[in-house]
Design a protein around this motif. Sequence first.
Motif, PDB file in Angstrom:
ATOM      1  N   ASP A  96       0.876  -1.263  -0.331  1.00  0.00           N
ATOM      2  CA  ASP A  96      -0.004  -0.123  -0.006  1.00  0.00           C
ATOM      3  C   ASP A  96       0.856   1.045  -0.185  1.00  0.00           C
ATOM      4  N   LEU A  97       2.222   1.289   0.090  1.00  0.00           N
ATOM      5  CA  LEU A  97       3.170   2.161  -0.191  1.00  0.00           C
ATOM      6  C   LEU A  97       3.401   3.052  -1.561  1.00  0.00           C
ATOM      7  N   ILE A  98       2.619   3.003  -2.166  1.00  0.00           N
ATOM      8  CA  ILE A  98       2.622   2.888  -3.717  1.00  0.00           C
ATOM      9  C   ILE A  98       2.731   5.246  -3.436  1.00  0.00           C
ATOM     10  N   GLN A  99       4.011   5.244  -3.947  1.00  0.00           N
ATOM     11  CA  GLN A  99       3.709   7.169  -4.396  1.00  0.00           C
ATOM     12  C   GLN A  99       3.997   6.875  -6.303  1.00  0.00           C
ATOM     13  N   PRO A 100       2.796   7.284  -6.597  1.00  0.00           N
ATOM     14  CA  PRO A 100       3.305   7.953  -8.105  1.00  0.00           C
ATOM     15  C   PRO A 100       3.827   8.881  -7.922  1.00  0.00           C
ATOM     16  N   LEU A 101       4.729   8.984  -8.919  1.00  0.00           N
ATOM     17  CA  LEU A 101       4.863  10.571  -9.366  1.00  0.00           C
ATOM     18  C   LEU A 101       4.251  11.339 -10.413  1.00  0.00           C
ATOM     19  N   SER A 102       3.830  10.535 -11.397  1.00  0.00           N
ATOM     20  CA  SER A 102       3.087  10.540 -12.769  1.00  0.00           C
ATOM     21  C   SER A 102       1.977   9.063 -13.377  1.00  0.00           C
ATOM     22  N   LEU A 103       1.579   9.864 -13.963  1.00  0.00           N
ATOM     23  CA  LEU A 103       0.404   8.175 -14.782  1.00  0.00           C
ATOM     24  C   LEU A 103       1.994   7.125 -15.175  1.00  0.00           C
ATOM     25  N   ASP A 104       2.803   7.560 -15.292  1.00  0.00           N
ATOM     26  CA  ASP A 104       3.731   6.084 -15.906  1.00  0.00           C
ATOM     27  C   ASP A 104       5.072   5.482 -14.668  1.00  0.00           C
ATOM     28  N   GLU A 105       4.929   7.042 -13.146  1.00  0.00           N
ATOM     29  CA  GLU A 105       6.139   6.434 -13.031  1.00  0.00           C
ATOM     30  C   GLU A 105       5.641   6.193 -10.880  1.00  0.00           C
ATOM     31  N   ALA A 106       6.392   5.184 -10.583  1.00  0.00           N
ATOM     32  CA  ALA A 106       5.645   5.435  -8.948  1.00  0.00           C
ATOM     33  C   ALA A 106       6.966   4.495  -8.810  1.00  0.00           C
ATOM     34  N   TYR A 107       6.888   5.011  -7.073  1.00  0.00           N
ATOM     35  CA  TYR A 107       8.074   4.290  -5.611  1.00  0.00           C
ATOM     36  C   TYR A 107       6.845   3.431  -5.642  1.00  0.00           C
ATOM     37  N   LEU A 108       7.254   2.290  -4.899  1.00  0.00           N
ATOM     38  CA  LEU A 108       7.090   1.636  -3.952  1.00  0.00           C
ATOM     39  C   LEU A 108       7.433   1.004  -2.636  1.00  0.00           C
ATOM     40  N   ASP A 109       7.135   0.739  -1.870  1.00  0.00           N
ATOM     41  CA  ASP A 109       8.038   0.882  -0.296  1.00  0.00           C
ATOM     42  C   ASP A 109       7.423  -1.595  -0.203  1.00  0.00           C
ATOM     43  N   VAL A 110       8.783  -1.932  -0.671  1.00  0.00           N
ATOM     44  CA  VAL A 110       8.365  -3.834   0.126  1.00  0.00           C
ATOM     45  C   VAL A 110       8.834  -4.017   0.566  1.00  0.00           C
ATOM     46  N   THR A 111       9.364  -2.957   1.679  1.00  0.00           N
ATOM     47  CA  THR A 111       9.543  -3.628   3.016  1.00  0.00           C
ATOM     48  C   THR A 111       9.318  -4.762   3.421  1.00  0.00           C
ATOM     49  N   GLU A 112       8.367  -4.459   3.544  1.00  0.00           N
ATOM     50  CA  GLU A 112       7.324  -5.603   4.406  1.00  0.00           C
ATOM     51  C   GLU A 112       5.955  -5.948   2.928  1.00  0.00           C
ATOM     52  N   SER A 113       6.298  -6.439   2.210  1.00  0.00           N
ATOM     53  CA  SER A 113       5.106  -7.175   0.980  1.00  0.00           C
ATOM     54  C   SER A 113       3.989  -7.088   1.862  1.00  0.00           C
ATOM     55  N   LYS A 114       2.699  -7.135   1.197  1.00  0.00           N
ATOM     56  CA  LYS A 114       1.956  -8.678   0.809  1.00  0.00           C
ATOM     57  C   LYS A 114       1.839  -9.299   0.877  1.00  0.00           C
ATOM     58  N   ASN A 340     -16.886   9.915  -8.054  1.00  0.00           N
ATOM     59  CA  ASN A 340     -16.486   9.527  -9.667  1.00  0.00           C
ATOM     60  C   ASN A 340     -15.154  10.988 -10.479  1.00  0.00           C
ATOM     61  N   LEU A 341     -13.752  11.591  -9.807  1.00  0.00           N
ATOM     62  CA  LEU A 341     -13.628  12.467  -9.779  1.00  0.00           C
ATOM     63  C   LEU A 341     -12.240  12.353 -11.076  1.00  0.00           C
ATOM     64  N   ASP A 342     -12.089  13.590 -12.055  1.00  0.00           N
ATOM     65  CA  ASP A 342     -11.219  13.640 -12.907  1.00  0.00           C
ATOM     66  C   ASP A 342      -8.983  13.677 -11.948  1.00  0.00           C
ATOM     67  N   ASN A 343      -9.805  12.958 -11.005  1.00  0.00           N
ATOM     68  CA  ASN A 343      -8.590  14.037 -10.188  1.00  0.00           C
ATOM     69  C   ASN A 343      -7.034  12.358  -9.913  1.00  0.00           C
ATOM     70  N   GLU A 344      -8.179  11.311 -10.246  1.00  0.00           N
ATOM     71  CA  GLU A 344      -7.599  10.107  -9.431  1.00  0.00           C
ATOM     72  C   GLU A 344      -5.672  10.572  -9.450  1.00  0.00           C
ATOM     73  N   MET A 345      -5.347  10.920 -10.878  1.00  0.00           N
ATOM     74  CA  MET A 345      -3.537  10.946 -10.897  1.00  0.00           C
ATOM     75  C   MET A 345      -3.243  12.322 -10.893  1.00  0.00           C
ATOM     76  N   ASP A 346      -3.997  13.358  -9.507  1.00  0.00           N
ATOM     77  CA  ASP A 346      -3.801  15.040  -9.422  1.00  0.00           C
ATOM     78  C   ASP A 346      -2.572  15.947  -9.340  1.00  0.00           C
ATOM     79  N   PHE A 347      -1.750  14.408  -8.176  1.00  0.00           N
ATOM     80  CA  PHE A 347      -0.690  14.526  -7.339  1.00  0.00           C
ATOM     81  C   PHE A 347       0.306  14.566  -8.020  1.00  0.00           C
ATOM     82  N   ILE A 348      -0.186  14.128  -9.650  1.00  0.00           N
ATOM     83  CA  ILE A 348       0.883  14.239 -10.259  1.00  0.00           C
ATOM     84  C   ILE A 348       2.902  15.028 -10.819  1.00  0.00           C
TER      85      ILE A 348
END
Length: 359
Positions: A96-114, A340-348
């Motif tokens: 759940d530790l996912i930090q998207p930087l844009s539509l095509d890019e993200a950091y994942l912290d998998v120190t403790e993965s599901k 149903n907002l158009d902001n799903e990647m608003d923070f990119i």
Amino acid sequence: MIRKIIHIDMDAFYASVEERDNPELKGKPVAVGGSPTGRGVLATANYVARKYGLRSAMSSAQALRLCPKVIFIRPRFEVYKEASNQIREIFEEYTDLIQPLSLDEAYLDVTESKTNNPSATLIAKEIKQKIFDRTQLTASAGVSFNKFLAKVASDFQKPNGLTVITPESATGFLMKLPIGKFHGVGRVTKQKMNLLGIDTGADLIKWKEEDLTRHFGKAGSYYYHIVRGEDDREVTPEHTRKSVGAERTFSTDYKEWEILLTELKTIAEKVSERMQKISVKGKTITVKVRYDDFDTITRSHTTPEYYNESDFIYEQALQLMDHTQAGERKVRLLGIALSNLDNEMDFIAPQQLKLPFPA
Ligand code: DCP
Ligand code: MG
């Protein structure tokens, strides 16, 4: 504790989606962006086109000069967003530790993965495979113990690469790395560093922190630490707002239709104002009515288009009011929410979508 960070970045993202959807483009130089006759710029170019020097943010006119055979394609954001959602779902299978930087890019912290998989490298491999299986697109992955190194790693063997930087290999890796490959060193900084005789990590690491800050301000301190592989920034999952709404509880319960509509209008205005403030639009409207006996109902409706205009919100809400017993029964609370907002990647990163694409 040593963290396990993965950085995933799709290869020539928009262009790869276009190639996937139109196989005739394969092997040809492709640029996604605005028209070369207007003031259009490239969002990206495929790897064939990059051999000619085509790059993101270059003017389309210049791209045409460098590569007269280039095929220009208008961006189809909806389709990219769809692919982006698909990869996001894959990430969510691992953390759940996912930090998207844009539509095509993200950091994942998998120190403790599901999945309790202790190997971040294996997770990265699986993610790449799943991305390919589900989207027919390739991604590059970087695996390391902090964000900076994971990011540099994902870029190291693009396209379709997987690079792992361990605590043991970090120093060796960074010493050889050309200065322009350090994430955060842009074109201008690179030139400035080159003039100071800094061409690689090995050159940079010789500099004292105070000297770097003298030349580069606050960023100097950042450079001082990253060349030592030091970066303790956390992967911060950005939660996306799911709805925007407003509601009012009345001081007395109302049955009068006109009063209720006046209230509804005020609420619609409030919702519109809130949405415009954060620049989001929504497609699904929900009206909430609480009757005087606290019985509470909601009615929803979804339109094909996104909107946030107060008049339209009111109009839609009004239609939904007809499907309630407001007026027949006394009402103590009215509410409107848009979801149903158009902001799903608003923070990119804003520069990624801000480029003008003349119609
Ligand atoms: N993008 C954009 N404007 C920019 C940079 C990027 O519109 N100035 C868009 C188009 C890209 C997407 O964002 O396809 C992802 O950006 P990247 O920087 O990751 O570039 P690519 O994925 O296209 O290529 P790479 O393989 O180098 O990651
Ligand atoms: Mg990319």
